[in-house]
Design a protein around this motif. Structure first.
Motif, PDB file in Angstrom:
ATOM      1  N   LEU A 100       0.847  -1.180   0.000  1.00  0.00           N
ATOM      2  CA  LEU A 100       0.000   0.000   0.000  1.00  0.00           C
ATOM      3  C   LEU A 100       0.888   1.237   0.000  1.00  0.00           C
ATOM      4  CD1 LEU A 100      -1.245  -2.298   2.108  1.00  0.00           C
ATOM      5  CD2 LEU A 100      -3.084  -0.641   2.290  1.00  0.00           C
ATOM      6  N   ASN A 101       0.879   1.985  -1.090  1.00  0.00           N
ATOM      7  CA  ASN A 101       1.652   3.203  -1.220  1.00  0.00           C
ATOM      8  C   ASN A 101       0.725   4.408  -1.343  1.00  0.00           C
ATOM      9  OD1 ASN A 101       4.114   1.774  -1.227  1.00  0.00           O
ATOM     10  ND2 ASN A 101       4.087   1.559  -3.460  1.00  0.00           N
ATOM     11  N   SER A 102       1.284   5.582  -1.093  1.00  0.00           N
ATOM     12  CA  SER A 102       0.538   6.837  -1.219  1.00  0.00           C
ATOM     13  C   SER A 102      -0.794   6.768  -0.491  1.00  0.00           C
ATOM     14  CB  SER A 102       0.331   7.180  -2.703  1.00  0.00           C
ATOM     15  OG  SER A 102       1.558   7.282  -3.386  1.00  0.00           O
ATOM     16  N   LEU A 103      -0.750   6.338   0.749  1.00  0.00           N
ATOM     17  CA  LEU A 103      -1.975   6.093   1.505  1.00  0.00           C
ATOM     18  C   LEU A 103      -2.756   7.374   1.746  1.00  0.00           C
ATOM     19  CD1 LEU A 103      -0.606   3.419   3.952  1.00  0.00           C
ATOM     20  CD2 LEU A 103      -2.624   3.137   2.494  1.00  0.00           C
ATOM     21  N   LYS A 104      -4.075   7.244   1.684  1.00  0.00           N
ATOM     22  CA  LYS A 104      -5.008   8.338   1.903  1.00  0.00           C
ATOM     23  C   LYS A 104      -5.861   8.046   3.131  1.00  0.00           C
ATOM     24  CE  LYS A 104      -5.486   8.937  -3.123  1.00  0.00           C
ATOM     25  NZ  LYS A 104      -6.454   8.948  -4.253  1.00  0.00           N
ATOM     26  N   LEU A 105      -6.499   9.088   3.651  1.00  0.00           N
ATOM     27  CA  LEU A 105      -7.382   8.910   4.793  1.00  0.00           C
ATOM     28  C   LEU A 105      -8.480   7.889   4.487  1.00  0.00           C
ATOM     29  CD1 LEU A 105      -7.842  12.572   6.060  1.00  0.00           C
ATOM     30  CD2 LEU A 105      -6.256  10.834   6.898  1.00  0.00           C
ATOM     31  N   ALA A 106      -8.967   7.879   3.252  1.00  0.00           N
ATOM     32  CA  ALA A 106     -10.040   6.976   2.861  1.00  0.00           C
ATOM     33  C   ALA A 106      -9.615   5.515   2.823  1.00  0.00           C
ATOM     34  CB  ALA A 106     -10.594   7.387   1.496  1.00  0.00           C
ATOM     35  N   ASP A 107      -8.322   5.246   2.921  1.00  0.00           N
ATOM     36  CA  ASP A 107      -7.845   3.869   2.947  1.00  0.00           C
ATOM     37  C   ASP A 107      -7.970   3.237   4.329  1.00  0.00           C
ATOM     38  OD1 ASP A 107      -7.046   3.806   0.205  1.00  0.00           O
ATOM     39  OD2 ASP A 107      -5.214   4.888   0.734  1.00  0.00           O
ATOM     40  N   THR A 108      -8.314   4.010   5.334  1.00  0.00           N
ATOM     41  CA  THR A 108      -8.479   3.480   6.681  1.00  0.00           C
ATOM     42  C   THR A 108      -9.585   2.428   6.699  1.00  0.00           C
ATOM     43  OG1 THR A 108      -7.697   5.487   7.767  1.00  0.00           O
ATOM     44  CG2 THR A 108      -9.109   4.032   9.050  1.00  0.00           C
ATOM     45  N   ALA A 109      -9.265   1.223   7.145  1.00  0.00           N
ATOM     46  CA  ALA A 109     -10.221   0.120   7.160  1.00  0.00           C
ATOM     47  C   ALA A 109      -9.578  -1.095   7.799  1.00  0.00           C
ATOM     48  CB  ALA A 109     -10.683  -0.229   5.737  1.00  0.00           C
ATOM     49  N   MET A 110     -10.411  -2.097   8.084  1.00  0.00           N
ATOM     50  CA  MET A 110      -9.918  -3.419   8.404  1.00  0.00           C
ATOM     51  C   MET A 110      -9.704  -4.149   7.085  1.00  0.00           C
ATOM     52  SD  MET A 110      -9.130  -5.474  10.989  1.00  0.00           S
ATOM     53  CE  MET A 110     -10.107  -5.025  12.423  1.00  0.00           C
ATOM     54  N   TYR A 111      -8.512  -4.647   6.877  1.00  0.00           N
ATOM     55  CA  TYR A 111      -8.172  -5.344   5.646  1.00  0.00           C
ATOM     56  C   TYR A 111      -8.188  -6.850   5.881  1.00  0.00           C
ATOM     57  CZ  TYR A 111      -6.916  -1.056   3.252  1.00  0.00           C
ATOM     58  OH  TYR A 111      -6.958   0.173   2.644  1.00  0.00           O
ATOM     59  N   TYR A 112      -8.897  -7.571   5.007  1.00  0.00           N
ATOM     60  CA  TYR A 112      -9.071  -9.008   5.119  1.00  0.00           C
ATOM     61  C   TYR A 112      -8.461  -9.724   3.928  1.00  0.00           C
ATOM     62  CZ  TYR A 112     -12.634  -7.931   8.634  1.00  0.00           C
ATOM     63  OH  TYR A 112     -13.310  -7.475   9.742  1.00  0.00           O
ATOM     64  N   CYS A 113      -7.772 -10.800   4.201  1.00  0.00           N
ATOM     65  CA  CYS A 113      -7.291 -11.701   3.167  1.00  0.00           C
ATOM     66  C   CYS A 113      -8.355 -12.756   2.894  1.00  0.00           C
ATOM     67  CB  CYS A 113      -5.992 -12.366   3.630  1.00  0.00           C
ATOM     68  SG  CYS A 113      -5.285 -13.545   2.467  1.00  0.00           S
ATOM     69  N   ALA A 114      -8.536 -13.110   1.630  1.00  0.00           N
ATOM     70  CA  ALA A 114      -9.523 -14.103   1.242  1.00  0.00           C
ATOM     71  C   ALA A 114      -8.941 -15.040   0.194  1.00  0.00           C
ATOM     72  CB  ALA A 114     -10.782 -13.428   0.693  1.00  0.00           C
ATOM     73  N   ALA A 115      -9.455 -16.268   0.165  1.00  0.00           N
ATOM     74  CA  ALA A 115      -9.017 -17.259  -0.806  1.00  0.00           C
ATOM     75  C   ALA A 115     -10.202 -18.028  -1.347  1.00  0.00           C
ATOM     76  CB  ALA A 115      -8.011 -18.223  -0.185  1.00  0.00           C
ATOM     77  N   ARG A 116     -10.144 -18.321  -2.637  1.00  0.00           N
ATOM     78  CA  ARG A 116     -11.073 -19.248  -3.261  1.00  0.00           C
ATOM     79  C   ARG A 116     -10.295 -20.538  -3.501  1.00  0.00           C
ATOM     80  NH1 ARG A 116     -16.400 -20.779  -3.936  1.00  0.00           N
ATOM     81  NH2 ARG A 116     -16.241 -22.583  -5.363  1.00  0.00           N
TER      82      ARG A 116
END
Length: 131
Positions: free
Chosen positions: A83-99
């Motif tokens: 994650l580069n050039s982070l913005k305020l709107a990028d604030t979140a819980m980030y989840y990894c997912a797999a199929r």
């Protein structure tokens, strides 16, 4: 024991960078897709990026394209999100997912990469806070 374990989240200043990791444990067969989603309280889970593990096709949401990069490391069975050039709107819980179809040969279409319902394994999440 099948699980996805995220790490690397934290608090950063706007314009800064983070690298998230998702280690896959216990899978007998390679997942078809791996992806990153993010979610803030009260809002729908949003697809961020995905990668088709076989041919390495990558997919990005318009809001992060050009700033975030998804990558695989097959030596340690880990998917990363830079994650580069982070913005305020990028604030979140980030989840990894797999199929993962467990060797049955089933996958999802390229057009479905951003549909959270297509993924059958999820990590616990790692928090990213931008200020």
């Amino acid at each position: 024991h099948v699980q996805l374990v995220e790490s690397g989240g934290g608090s950063v200043q706007a314009g800064g960078s983070l690298r998230l990791s998702c280690a896959a444990y216990g899978f007998t067969y390679r997942s078809d897709f791996m992806a990153w989603f993010r979610q803030v309280p009260g809002k729908e889970r949003e697809a961020v990026a995905a990668i088709r593990t076989g041919i390495r096709s990558t997919y990005y949401s318009d809001s992060v394209k050009g700033r975030f990069t998804i990558a695989l490391d097959n030596t340690n069975h880990t998917v990363y999100l830079q994650l580069n050039s982070l913005k305020l709107a990028d604030t979140a819980m980030y989840y990894c997912a797999a199929r993962n179809s467990g060797g049955m040969g089933y996958s999802i279409t390229d057009q479905s990469w951003s549909d959270s319902r297509q993924y059958n394994y999820w990590g616990q999440g790692t928090q990213v806070t931008v200020s």
